[in-house]
Write an enzyme that holds these catalytic residues in place. Structure first.
Site, short mmCIF file in Angstrom:
data_model
loop_
_atom_site.label_atom_id
_atom_site.label_comp_id
_atom_site.label_asym_id
_atom_site.label_seq_id
_atom_site.Cartn_x
_atom_site.Cartn_y
_atom_site.Cartn_z
N LYS A 67 -33.06 -24.09 -2.55
CA LYS A 67 -32.78 -22.90 -3.38
C LYS A 67 -32.49 -23.40 -4.79
CE LYS A 67 -28.95 -20.29 -3.26
NZ LYS A 67 -27.97 -19.27 -2.86
N ARG A 110 -26.46 -13.74 2.48
CA ARG A 110 -25.68 -14.80 3.14
C ARG A 110 -24.24 -14.84 2.63
NH1 ARG A 110 -23.93 -18.09 -1.19
NH2 ARG A 110 -25.21 -19.96 -1.40
N ASP A 156 -12.44 -2.01 -8.74
CA ASP A 156 -13.16 -2.69 -9.82
C ASP A 156 -12.67 -2.06 -11.12
OD1 ASP A 156 -16.14 -4.36 -9.84
OD2 ASP A 156 -15.43 -3.46 -11.72
N GLY A 211 -15.35 -15.36 -5.17
CA GLY A 211 -15.78 -15.38 -6.57
C GLY A 211 -15.75 -16.75 -7.21
N ASP A 213 -16.81 -19.95 -7.27
CA ASP A 213 -17.83 -20.78 -6.62
C ASP A 213 -18.35 -21.87 -7.54
OD1 ASP A 213 -19.12 -19.13 -8.37
OD2 ASP A 213 -20.85 -18.78 -7.08
N LYS A 217 -13.37 -21.91 -12.20
CA LYS A 217 -13.13 -20.52 -11.78
C LYS A 217 -11.97 -20.46 -10.79
CE LYS A 217 -17.91 -18.80 -11.82
NZ LYS A 217 -18.88 -18.11 -10.94
N SER A 283 -14.81 -19.52 0.14
CA SER A 283 -16.27 -19.60 0.23
C SER A 283 -16.83 -20.08 -1.11
CB SER A 283 -16.86 -18.22 0.53
OG SER A 283 -18.21 -18.16 0.12
N1 LIG Z 1 -19.12 -17.78 -2.75
C1 LIG Z 1 -20.42 -17.59 -2.86
O1 LIG Z 1 -21.21 -18.01 -2.01
C2 LIG Z 1 -20.94 -16.78 -4.02
C3 LIG Z 1 -22.26 -16.33 -3.99
C4 LIG Z 1 -22.72 -15.54 -5.05
C5 LIG Z 1 -21.88 -15.26 -6.12
N2 LIG Z 1 -20.61 -15.76 -6.13
C6 LIG Z 1 -19.68 -15.50 -7.24
O2 LIG Z 1 -19.14 -14.21 -7.06
C7 LIG Z 1 -18.72 -13.71 -8.33
C8 LIG Z 1 -19.23 -12.30 -8.50
O3 LIG Z 1 -20.65 -12.33 -8.59
P1 LIG Z 1 -21.49 -10.97 -8.70
O4 LIG Z 1 -22.91 -11.38 -8.72
O5 LIG Z 1 -21.02 -10.00 -7.70
O6 LIG Z 1 -21.07 -10.48 -10.15
P2 LIG Z 1 -21.08 -9.00 -10.70
O7 LIG Z 1 -21.00 -9.12 -12.20
O8 LIG Z 1 -22.18 -8.21 -10.10
O9 LIG Z 1 -19.71 -8.39 -10.14
C9 LIG Z 1 -18.45 -8.84 -10.54
C10 LIG Z 1 -17.54 -7.63 -10.54
O10 LIG Z 1 -16.21 -8.06 -10.75
C11 LIG Z 1 -15.61 -7.08 -11.55
N3 LIG Z 1 -14.42 -7.64 -12.16
C12 LIG Z 1 -14.28 -8.36 -13.30
N4 LIG Z 1 -13.00 -8.68 -13.49
C13 LIG Z 1 -12.31 -8.15 -12.46
C14 LIG Z 1 -10.94 -8.12 -12.11
N5 LIG Z 1 -10.02 -8.72 -12.86
N6 LIG Z 1 -10.56 -7.49 -10.98
C15 LIG Z 1 -11.48 -6.87 -10.19
N7 LIG Z 1 -12.81 -6.86 -10.48
C16 LIG Z 1 -13.20 -7.50 -11.60
C17 LIG Z 1 -16.67 -6.68 -12.55
O11 LIG Z 1 -16.39 -5.43 -13.17
C18 LIG Z 1 -17.89 -6.63 -11.65
O12 LIG Z 1 -18.12 -5.36 -11.10
C19 LIG Z 1 -19.25 -14.70 -9.36
O13 LIG Z 1 -18.22 -15.56 -9.78
C20 LIG Z 1 -20.32 -15.44 -8.61
O14 LIG Z 1 -20.55 -16.72 -9.14
C21 LIG Z 1 -20.13 -16.50 -5.10
#
Ligand SMILES: NC(=O)c1ccc[n+]([C@@H]2O[C@H](COP(=O)([O-])OP(=O)(O)OC[C@H]3O[C@@H](n4cnc5c(N)ncnc54)[C@H](O)[C@@H]3O)[C@@H](O)[C@H]2O)c1
Length: 313
Positions: A67, A110, A156, A211, A213, A217, A283
């Site tokens: 990936k 996933r 949110d 979040g 990841d 962060k 995660s």
């Molecule tokens: N663990 C994993 O396997 C994995 C996989 C994919 C993405 N991620 C991570 O997950 C996170 C979110 O990704 P996404 O694609 O959903 O992003 P996204 O931008 O679609 O969603 C993030 C959301 O968080 C909200 N937000 C911001 N600050 C906030 C706060 N203080 N309290 C509550 N909500 C808040 C935003 O308004 C937004 O709706 C990123 O950091 C991304 O890197 C982790």
């Protein structure tokens, strides 16, 4: 060179239901724990000041995948998604490429799926809270709902997002505190500000921290993390670029305090100690999860359940 099917976002999401994603993701953790599936840690390639690329290979069964996916926070300002990428599936025996897929759809499925796998292994109750109702928060919620969790509270700062997700699932939109008061809480924010403090923890809570990841962060304070019974998807990633990193660097969490999810799933380690325990699963996202969903999508394509464009290399 064989013809390659290209599964776009819609094809991947049609091929693998949240329920199926949960089952194959659970199986991936078990197989990885048993040494049947392998993967190196993901490789980060910075592209300053825009973001970073991640290369994530894994091998298992008769397949190998890579990936190649981005996290470019400035992309939405350009009208592009933060996360874009491709996933290549190859034959592990001959090395022939077998398929290309939209990596964003595989990632969404996933990532949501592991929230349900961890909840099934570690949670004490069924009500759900979502802190951060964006793309991956929504998939975590859909997978929890598919696994029988709920009703839930979605929070949110963009209230319309929380309301849309809550409306889709028949849940409620609410405050951060209301979401955190539930039994299974998924934090899925960008990881730039703290959303869980030690004072937010309550007896019986299970936290899925999704979040954070990557390096730099965090969604919880070091004090909150150190107060929980700790679990992770993979120690190397979690201790260097996950929710556990701050607590590990501060010296308050050591390797022996953290249990791998795979160890719980295979019966090698206990999960929740009792109804009052507060558990936290970190995660960071594993390539074996991507392999599991990609393999399921390829199976569905081979069974004729979804269509794909075919390209000759
Ligand atoms: N663990 C994993 O396997 C994995 C996989 C994919 C993405 N991620 C991570 O997950 C996170 C979110 O990704 P996404 O694609 O959903 O992003 P996204 O931008 O679609 O969603 C993030 C959301 O968080 C909200 N937000 C911001 N600050 C906030 C706060 N203080 N309290 C509550 N909500 C808040 C935003 O308004 C937004 O709706 C990123 O950091 C991304 O890197 C982790």
């Amino acid at each position: 060179m064989p013809a390659l099917p290209v599964l776009n976002r819609d094809a991947v999401l049609a091929a693998v239901s949240p329920r199926a994603a949960i089952d194959v993701t659970r199986d991936a953790f078990v197989r990885h724990r048993r040494g049947e599936w392998t993967m190196p840690s993901k490789v980060y390639l910075d592209s300053p000041p825009h973001g970073d690329f991640r290369a994530m290979p894994a091998r298992g069964g008769d397949l190998a995948i890579l990936k190649w996916i981005s996290s470019f926070p400035s992309n939405p300002a350009r009208g592009l998604p933060t996360v874009i990428g491709l996933l290549v599936v190859s034959d592990a025996t001959t090395s022939e490429p077998l398929a290309l897929m939209d990596a964003g759809a595989v990632t969404a499925l996933r990532t949501g799926a592991v929230a349900a796998v961890a909840a099934d292994a570690l949670a004490g109750g069924r009500s759900a809270g979502i802190v951060g109702s964006g793309l991956h928060g929504a998939w975590a919620a859909r997978c929890l709902a598919a696994a029988g969790y709920g009703p839930g509270v979605c929070f949110d700062p963009d209230a319309a997002r929380a309301e849309a997700l809550a409306g889709e699932l028949g849940w409620a939109a609410g405050s951060r505190a209301e979401a955190l008061a539930q039994d299974v809480v998924c934090c899925v924010t960008p990881g730039h500000e703290i959303v869980v403090d030690a004072g937010d923890l309550h007896a019986g809570l299970h936290l899925n921290m999704l979040g954070a990841d990557g390096p730099g962060k965090a969604e919880a304070t070091v004090g909150a993390v150190a107060s929980c019974a700790l679990f992770c998807d993979e120690w190397a990633q979690a201790s260097h670029g996950g929710e556990l990193t701050g607590a590990v660097e501060a010296g308050v969490v050591k390797r022996e305090q953290v249990t791998d999810l795979g160890a719980v799933l295979t019966g090698g380690a206990p999960g929740r100690a009792g109804p009052e325990a507060v558990t936290l699963f970190d995660s960071t996202g594993l390539a074996i999860q991507d392999l599991a969903v990609a393999a399921a999508a390829l199976d569905a394509y081979r069974r004729g359940e979804v269509e794909a464009q075919v390209v000759e290399l």
